[in-house]
Every structure is written in structure tokens, then in C-alpha cells.
Design an enzyme around this catalytic site. Structure first.
Site, PDB file in Angstrom:
ATOM      1  N   SER A  10       0.465  -1.304   0.081  1.00  0.00           N
ATOM      2  CA  SER A  10      -0.100   0.262  -0.033  1.00  0.00           C
ATOM      3  C   SER A  10       0.687   1.177   0.126  1.00  0.00           C
ATOM      4  O   SER A  10       2.222   1.027   0.819  1.00  0.00           O
ATOM      5  CB  SER A  10      -1.109   0.487   1.021  1.00  0.00           C
ATOM      6  OG  SER A  10      -1.846   1.191   1.247  1.00  0.00           O
ATOM      7  N   HIS A  11       0.130   2.273  -0.962  1.00  0.00           N
ATOM      8  CA  HIS A  11       1.145   3.541  -0.712  1.00  0.00           C
ATOM      9  C   HIS A  11       1.235   3.941   1.310  1.00  0.00           C
ATOM     10  O   HIS A  11       2.260   4.534   1.376  1.00  0.00           O
ATOM     11  CB  HIS A  11       0.122   4.702  -1.192  1.00  0.00           C
ATOM     12  CG  HIS A  11       0.737   5.012  -2.161  1.00  0.00           C
ATOM     13  ND1 HIS A  11       0.154   3.932  -3.520  1.00  0.00           N
ATOM     14  CD2 HIS A  11       0.996   5.627  -2.910  1.00  0.00           C
ATOM     15  CE1 HIS A  11       0.435   4.234  -4.784  1.00  0.00           C
ATOM     16  NE2 HIS A  11       1.584   5.157  -4.672  1.00  0.00           N
TER      17      HIS A  11
END
Lengths: 142, 202
Positions: A19-20
């Protein structure tokens, strides 16, 4: 590489969640493991954000996570969006960056992660894990 | 276009010039990325190209192909945004196409860059006109058949011409119509890459 050759016939598929955001990756990992119930546990690793804790995608963290969960039965990589998708694709195109048998799985991040961890923990092979994660797209919410 | 062989030293100067330009333009790139992106393009590329310059200085590769594959690898590992894998793929694919030759002609570089640009289009699933890097890269590679200066000009024009376009890829695409009227940051940084190439071959 076959499971027999590397990690034994009962080796579990590893799951990497990219994920970011570090906390998002960690939380989704926790959620997926929590919902997968008892029994054999597939190895799960979160690779969220940048090494300094910021928002973004880190090739280094992804590679490290994939190596951590590789048992020789393949690694399913689930991603959120944008640079997470492109970074994993670029790493796979490199050929030698991720463990052999690593695969980018086309699936919704949260629902796909739960499906992947549940099926991998039940001993499913990489094809079945990827299919289960991808099927999460077809579950309509209205 | 001259048939003089371009060697590894020139490719290293190209990457260093690109790093210097990115450094100089970082604020502007981030500013362009603010209304339609997540305001990190300048700082991301600055971090990436600083790592490229360092890696090339620490262990200077001896072939043009190796310079570009080393640079591409650094960008994929250090940028942290979508531009990392995109520029990384551009340089690595181009570098691999150049192979082990100690020197390459401008035409060989053009052909290799064509493959690199196609790889970027494939990775991003985008085409010319989507308001992306490709809007600068594609005309630049075409113009490279004329000269390095023409390629730089074509890239700059391509970047400026993204302003009225509606974004079809990346975070900017969520803005729909509102992405019009802003110059694309990725096309702008792509123009810097060709400005750097023109600078070191002038």
C-alpha cells in the site's frame, strides 16, 4: 519452481500486501490474518509506504517482504493503486528482483487480501490463491 | 545526424546533466504536480536522480547500456512514486537494447529509446494524448532522427501541449475535466531528460 522442489509439498503460498501507506498495509495484513481463522497460517508481510515512514511505494520494502514470505510455493502480491501497481510490475519485469514464482494478483486490496490469506492458509496453490483474490471483484455491495 | 559513437562517459554526463536539471526544476515540477497530482513529483525525481548520479560516480559503468540500466535500477528503487518504475523502465529497457557495445550511434540510441518508450506505454497502459510522460517522450524520439536539439525541442513542445488535455491516467484522471488547463508534470520532467541529452551532445 515446484513446491516439492523448494519448500516441500505442504509449503504455503506467501502473501505480500503493498500500500502507499505503512499503517494501511499493516492493518490490512492484521485484518486478513484475523479473519482467516485457525489452522495452517500462510506467511503474510506488509510493505507499505516509504522506508522513512512517508506515503509512497518502496521497491526495497516490497522485495524484502517477498523474500520474507517465500516458502517456495510462490508469492501473491496484492497492491492498492498507482505507483504500487507500477513498481511491482517493474520489479517483476526485472526478472531477478522478486523470488521466483512471485505474481502480481489483480484483486481489490482489502477483500482480495482476506480471500488470499484464507485460501493460502488452507494450503491452496498460487493459481487458486490468485483466483480467490480476483473473485473478490465480483462480490457486489448493492 | 552524426555517426560519431556515443560512449559511456557521454551517457554518464547525460545522467548527471539530467540530475542537475531535475534539481534546478524540482520546485516547478512539484508545483505543477500540486493542482492535479499529489505534489511530490519534483522531490521524488530529485531523490531518484541524486541516487543515480551517486551510483554512477561510485562505480562508473563502462558501456552506454550499463549506464542506463544502472540509472534505471536506481530510479525504480529510490523514487517512491509512479515516475520511478516508469522512468526506470524507460532507461533499463533502452539500456538493455544497447547491449554491451562500448559506443553507440545516435541512430542506435534512437531505436533503443523507441523500445524504451513503448515499454513505458505498456507498463502504464497509456497512449499519446493521455496527458502523460508519453506526450513528451514520443515526439522526442521521433525528432531524434533529425538531431538531439530537435528532440529536446519536440519534448518541450509536447510537454507544453499537454496543458489543454484531459488526463486519462494516474491520479490526475480522477479530476476529469478539471485536469484541463494544467501542464503535465511527467511530460515536463521527460522534456528535461531530452534537454539534458541535447546539452551534453551540443
Amino acid at each position: 519452481m515446484s513446491a516439492e522442489a523448494a519448500g516441500g509439498a505442504d509449503a504455503l503460498v506467501g502473501i505480500v500486501l503493498v500500500s502507499h501507506s505503512g499503517p494501511v498495509a499493516e492493518s490490512v495484513a492484521e485484518l486478513a490474518v484475523g479473519l482467516s481463522g485457525g489452522g495452517a497460517k500462510a506467511p503474510v508481510a506488509a510493505a507499505g509506504g516509504t522506508p522513512d515512514g512517508g506515503l509512497g511505494t518502496s521497491a526495497e520494502l516490497i522485495t524484502e517482504a517477498a523474500r520474507t514470505v517465500d516458502r517456495g510455493a510462490g508469492v501473491a502480491v496484492l497492491v492498492d493503486l498507482g505507483s504500487a501497481v507500477l513498481t511491482v510490475k517493474a520489479l517483476l519485469a526485472e526478472g531477478d528482483e522478486l523470488p521466483e514464482g512471485s505474481r502480481l494478483v489483480d484483486a481489490p486490496f482489502v477483500e482480495g487480501a482476506v480471500a488470499a490469506v484464507v485460501t493460502a492458509s488452507a494450503g491452496a496453490d498460487l493459481d487458486a490463491v490468485a483466483a480467490a483474490a480476483g473473485e473478490a471483484y465480483s462480490y457486489r455491495k448493492e | 545526424m552524426t555517426e560519431t559513437a556515443l560512449d559511456a562517459a557521454l551517457f554518464i554526463r547525460w545522467m548527471q546533466a539530467a540530475a542537475a536539471l531535475v534539481d534546478r526544476e524540482a520546485e516547478r515540477l512539484t508545483e505543477l504536480d500540486s493542482p492535479i497530482g499529489d505534489a511530490d513529483h519534483g522531490s521524488n525525481l530529485q531523490r531518484g536522480f541524486t541516487a543515480v548520479a551517486k551510483a554512477l560516480e561510485a562505480e562508473p559503468p563502462v558501456t552506454p547500456g550499463a549506464v542506463l540500466t544502472t540509472a534505471g535500477r536506481q530510479l525504480i528503487s529510490t523514487v517512491g512514486g509512479a515516475s520511478g518504475p516508469l522512468y526506470g523502465t524507460l532507461l533499463r529497457r533502452t539500456g538493455k537494447a544497447l547491449g554491451d557495445a562500448p559506443g553507440v550511434t545516435a541512430e542506435e540510441l534512437r531505436a533503443a529509446l523507441r523500445g524504451g518508450v513503448d515499454a513505458v506505454a505498456q507498463l502504464g497502459g497509456s497512449a499519446v494524448g493521455d496527458k502523460t510522460m508519453l506526450d513528451a517522450l514520443d515526439p522526442a524520439v521521433e525528432a531524434l532522427a533529425t538531431s538531439f536539439a530537435a528532440a529536446a525541442e519536440a519534448a518541450e513542445k509536447g510537454a507544453v501541449d499537454t496543458t489543454p488535455l484531459q488526463a486519462r491516467k494516474g491520479r490526475a484522471s480522477y479530476l476529469g475535466e478539471r485536469s484541463k488547463g494544467h501542464q503535465d508534470p511527467g511530460a515536463t520532467s521527460s522534456a528535461l531528460l531530452f534537454a539534458a541529452l541535447a546539452e551534453v551532445t551540443a
